[in-house]
Write an enzyme that holds these catalytic residues in place. Structure first.
Site, short mmCIF file in Angstrom:
data_model
loop_
_atom_site.label_atom_id
_atom_site.label_comp_id
_atom_site.label_asym_id
_atom_site.label_seq_id
_atom_site.Cartn_x
_atom_site.Cartn_y
_atom_site.Cartn_z
CG ASP A 48 -38.82 163.61 -52.79
OD1 ASP A 48 -38.23 164.23 -51.89
OD2 ASP A 48 -39.09 162.40 -52.72
CG HIS A 55 -55.78 164.33 -53.73
ND1 HIS A 55 -54.57 163.70 -53.73
CD2 HIS A 55 -56.64 163.49 -53.09
CE1 HIS A 55 -54.66 162.52 -53.15
NE2 HIS A 55 -55.92 162.36 -52.74
CG ASP A 75 -53.38 168.65 -58.20
OD1 ASP A 75 -52.52 167.75 -58.03
OD2 ASP A 75 -54.53 168.42 -58.62
CD GLU A 93 -43.90 162.70 -53.91
OE1 GLU A 93 -43.61 161.96 -52.96
OE2 GLU A 93 -44.73 162.38 -54.80
CG ASN A 126 -51.56 165.28 -51.82
OD1 ASN A 126 -51.85 166.44 -52.09
ND2 ASN A 126 -50.95 164.49 -52.67
#
Length: 375
Positions: free
Chosen positions: A241, A254, A258, A285, A249
């Protein structure tokens, strides 16, 4: 259809009728022109036989239009030859013999009528040429019975031809509509098949990253269970991850998060993997890579390659770009192992947790002997 049009048998029957009629007229003391009539009919039969043989031997080498044009010439030649044979037989014969000759002519016309639906214009032309010659010679000799009879019969046969042609046209229309409907059904089925494939792909694909989703992962592990297929061993899993993804973030927003996940997905899709290997978004993630027929050494090497590759990604963020790091956990099954793929993923998760504890941005291998996780 052309095979039937070039068939020799209708001409053989016509030839037999002309020969029998010629013999009958000679038997009755007439038939002054019987020999020339038979000669013309025989020459015509040879012509049609040779044309048929040429067609059957070379049909695949020529355009169908060529053979249809050749048949038109052959049909008009037949009308001329039959008409010549009949008119020769009519000359110098008794009235009773003329009725027999007219009957033979009617049989020949009937033969053409029966096939008129296959090629209307050539066979109508053939019939007209034959009738014109019979009527002409009859009027020349002042026979006012044969001529009207021939005209009436020809008119009747032309009307019959018209009915056959109309029936055939309706049949062709129905066949064309049926073919169009079948093509439409085939096209619709193909569209449905493609739509189902797209739907299935969408249902098994993570929209953001373009990788397989958790549903696809579960199906894959169920279908590729090393307990059911020992040929899949050795079997490895890489679970990883993004380090400090929540702060990323919070700092950049956000949308940047993304964009980060999408960039990771694109990088993983671009990696050359052996057939049968799978990369999926595990959740949030987290990402997972399932590696059948891959031992621990190869899995560790691949994990390090992933770490290095992802550390070079430039993630677009407001007014700048950012880089990320990942932590990876590796677990493997060797020959004779009875662990499930799910347990192997959990063991890789343990290794991932150790990588986090040891400072992140690193690869750790789970120690199978120290594992107590139950599947």
């Amino acid at each position: 259809m052309l095979d039937e049009l070039f068939s020799i048998w209708p001409h053989v029957i016509a030839m037999a009728g002309i020969c029998l009629t010629a013999a009958f007229t000679i038997w009755n003391g007439g038939g002054s022109y019987a020999a020339p009539a038979v000669t013309v009919a025989y020459a015509h039969l040879l012509f049609r036989w040779a044309g048929g043989q040429w067609y059957y031997r070379r049909a695949k080498r020529q355009n169908p239009t060529f053979w249809m044009n050749f048949f038109i010439i052959s049909a008009l030649t037949s009308g001329t030859a039959w008409g010549a044979s009949i008119t020769l037989l009519l000359r110098g014969t008794s009235p009773s013999d003329r009725y027999l000759i007219l009957t033979i002519a009617c049989v020949i016309i009937q033969s053409a009528t029966a096939r008129a639906f296959m090629a209307p214009l050539p066979l109508i032309g053939q019939t007209c040429i034959l009738i014109v010659q019979i009527v002409g010679v009859s009027l020349y000799h002042g026979d006012w019975i044969i001529a009207p009879a021939a005209i009436l019969f020809a008119g009747f046969q032309l009307g019959h031809m018209r009915s056959l042609i109309r029936f055939r046209l309706r049949q062709l229309q129905v066949e064309a509509e049926k073919d169009a409907l079948l093509q439409e059904i085939a096209r619709t089925n193909e569209e449905l098949r493609l739509a189902n494939e797209r739907l299935q792909k969408t249902a098994l694909t993570d929209v953001l990253t373009g990788l397989f989703n958790r549903r696809a992962l579960d199906r894959y592990m169920e279908a590729n269970d090393p307990r059911q297929n020992a040929e899949l061993l050795p079997y490895s899993v890489i679970l990883f991850d993004v380090d400090h993804f929540k702060p990323f973030n919070d700092t950049y927003g956000h949308q940047a998060g993304d964009a980060c996940l999408a960039a990771i997905g694109a990088a993983l899709r671009a990696m050359p993997l052996p057939p049968g290997h799978m990369v999926a978004r595990y959740g949030g993630e987290e990402f997972v890579m399932i590696l059948p027929r891959t031992d621990a050494t190869a899995a560790l090497t691949l994990a390090e390659t992933i770490r290095e590759k992802l550390s070079t990604l430039e993630i677009p963020v407001p007014e700048a770009s950012a880089r990320i790091t990942v932590s990876l956990g590796v677990s493997s099954l060797g020959p004779g192992s009875t662990d499930t793929p799910l347990r192997l993923v959990r063991r890789a998760d343990t290794a991932l947790y150790r990588a986090k504890q040891l400072g992140r941005n690193r690869v750790e291998q789970e120690d199978a002997a120290a594992t107590t996780i139950e599947a």
